[in-house]
Design a protein around this motif. Sequence first.
Motif, PDB file in Angstrom:
ATOM      1  N   TYR A  57       0.602  -1.077  -0.105  1.00 40.71           N
ATOM      2  CA  TYR A  57       0.155  -0.152   0.013  1.00 40.71           C
ATOM      3  C   TYR A  57       0.785   1.237   0.157  1.00 40.71           C
ATOM      4  O   TYR A  57       0.779   1.692   1.525  1.00 40.71           O
ATOM      5  N   PRO A  58       0.928   1.997  -1.227  1.00 37.35           N
ATOM      6  CA  PRO A  58       2.261   3.298  -1.229  1.00 37.35           C
ATOM      7  C   PRO A  58       2.214   4.338  -0.572  1.00 37.35           C
ATOM      8  O   PRO A  58       0.440   4.529  -0.398  1.00 37.35           O
ATOM      9  N   ALA A  59       2.768   4.834  -0.281  1.00 38.71           N
ATOM     10  CA  ALA A  59       2.601   5.964   0.749  1.00 38.71           C
ATOM     11  C   ALA A  59       3.277   7.419  -0.164  1.00 38.71           C
ATOM     12  O   ALA A  59       4.012   6.604  -1.071  1.00 38.71           O
ATOM     13  N   ASN A  60       2.646   8.521   0.470  1.00 38.18           N
ATOM     14  CA  ASN A  60       2.975   9.566  -0.227  1.00 38.18           C
ATOM     15  C   ASN A  60       4.749  10.046  -0.138  1.00 38.18           C
ATOM     16  O   ASN A  60       4.846   9.556   0.326  1.00 38.18           O
ATOM     17  N   GLU A  61       5.473  11.820  -0.899  1.00 38.27           N
ATOM     18  CA  GLU A  61       6.560  11.593   0.003  1.00 38.27           C
ATOM     19  C   GLU A  61       6.381  12.189   1.607  1.00 38.27           C
ATOM     20  O   GLU A  61       7.468  12.132   2.399  1.00 38.27           O
ATOM     21  N   LEU A  62       5.077  12.542   1.822  1.00 38.55           N
ATOM     22  CA  LEU A  62       4.888  13.276   3.099  1.00 38.55           C
ATOM     23  C   LEU A  62       4.507  11.724   3.396  1.00 38.55           C
ATOM     24  O   LEU A  62       4.578  11.423   5.648  1.00 38.55           O
ATOM     25  N   ASN A  63       4.562  10.486   3.906  1.00 36.72           N
ATOM     26  CA  ASN A  63       4.464   9.270   4.784  1.00 36.72           C
ATOM     27  C   ASN A  63       3.163   8.532   4.287  1.00 36.72           C
ATOM     28  O   ASN A  63       2.597   8.352   5.161  1.00 36.72           O
ATOM     29  N   GLN A  64       2.229   8.932   3.552  1.00 41.33           N
ATOM     30  CA  GLN A  64       0.319   9.593   3.954  1.00 41.33           C
ATOM     31  C   GLN A  64      -0.096   8.344   3.333  1.00 41.33           C
ATOM     32  O   GLN A  64       0.860   9.034   1.593  1.00 41.33           O
ATOM     33  N   ILE A  65      -1.230   7.464   3.050  1.00 38.67           N
ATOM     34  CA  ILE A  65      -1.628   6.954   2.265  1.00 38.67           C
ATOM     35  C   ILE A  65      -3.002   7.185   1.663  1.00 38.67           C
ATOM     36  O   ILE A  65      -4.148   7.551   3.291  1.00 38.67           O
ATOM     37  N   PRO A  66      -3.378   6.560   1.050  1.00 38.28           N
ATOM     38  CA  PRO A  66      -5.245   7.597   0.601  1.00 38.28           C
ATOM     39  C   PRO A  66      -6.007   6.377   1.392  1.00 38.28           C
ATOM     40  O   PRO A  66      -5.654   5.408   0.851  1.00 38.28           O
ATOM     41  N   LEU A  67      -7.044   6.897   1.560  1.00 33.67           N
ATOM     42  CA  LEU A  67      -7.983   6.149   2.575  1.00 33.67           C
ATOM     43  C   LEU A  67      -9.444   6.945   2.267  1.00 33.67           C
ATOM     44  O   LEU A  67      -9.717   7.241   2.569  1.00 33.67           O
TER      45      LEU A  67
END
Length: 280
Positions: free
Chosen positions: A41-51
Motif C-alpha cells: 500500500y504505497p505512501a506519498n512523499e509525506l508518508n501518507q496513504i490514501p484512505l
Amino acid sequence: MKLTEWKVGHLQLTWLLGGLTQLDGGAMFGVVPKALWSKRYPANELNQIPLRADPIMIEVAGKRVLIESGMGNGRLTEKQKRNFGLIEESQVVESLASKGLTPDDIDIVIMTHMHYDHSNGLVTWKDETLVSTFPNAVIYVQEQEWAEMREPNIRSRNTYWEENWRPIEGQVQTYGESHELLPGISLHHTGGHSQGHAIVRMESEGQLILHLADIMPTHAHQNSLWVMAYDDYPMTSIFAKEKWIKEGIQQGAWFTFYHDNVYRAVKWNEQGELIDQINI
C-alpha cells in the motif's frame, strides 16, 4: 468517480462516495516496518496513504441499509482538514441522487464503530444547526461503543464527538455480542479497534460476505498481526482477525472495505493469495 455496484445473491451492494483522506502510513500499520507495508500500500512523499470513507448501501428485502456514513460535509475545521489529510468531502447525497434516492430513503444505518471518520456523515448542517442526515433510519451501534461515544475517555475523546451523537440519539438501537439485523445479515461485536467495534456478516444464496471494518481497513491489513496504532486493544484485534479471516477464507468469503483505495472487495485462497477482486 463512478459508483461501484455489485450484486451477490439477493444483495445489491453500492459503494457511495463518502470522502477521501490521507493519513500517516506508519500509524495505519502500527509496528510493521515501512519497508514491508509500503510494498502492499504505497505512501506519498509525506508518508501518507490514501484512505476512502465510502459507505456501502445494501438493498435487500425491500430495505435500504447503509454500512457507515462517510466523512460528512462541512464537519471539519481547516486545522482538522490539514491534520486528517482531507482531500474530498462526502458526496453521499449526490451518490444517492444518482440512483433516484434521498437520505430519507435509508431505512437502517449500521455503525461498526463511532469514530469521526465513520460517523461524521450521520449529521448535517441545516440552518446553522446539526440535524440527522438519515431521519427515517434506525441506527445500530454496539452497546459498549454507544456508551463510550457519550462518555469518552482521555484517549477516545479526540474521535468521539458529542455533535455526532446528540442529533441522532433518538434513532439509535444498541445490541450486545451479536444481532440479526435482517435474514442473512448479522452484526458481531469484536472489540479491538475500539471497545465496541463490530463487524457485519452477510450471506445470500450460498455466498458469504464479511465486512471487518477497521480491524481490516484495507486489503494490505490481511496479516492478522498487521494492526493499526489507532487500535485501542491491538491484541483483541489480532485475535478477532485470526478468527474471522481464517474462517472466512475457509468458507470462500468475500471481504469488503470502507477505507480501501484500491479494492471494494477481495477473495483470498487458503494460501492468502488474491483469487478475485472488485476494483474501485
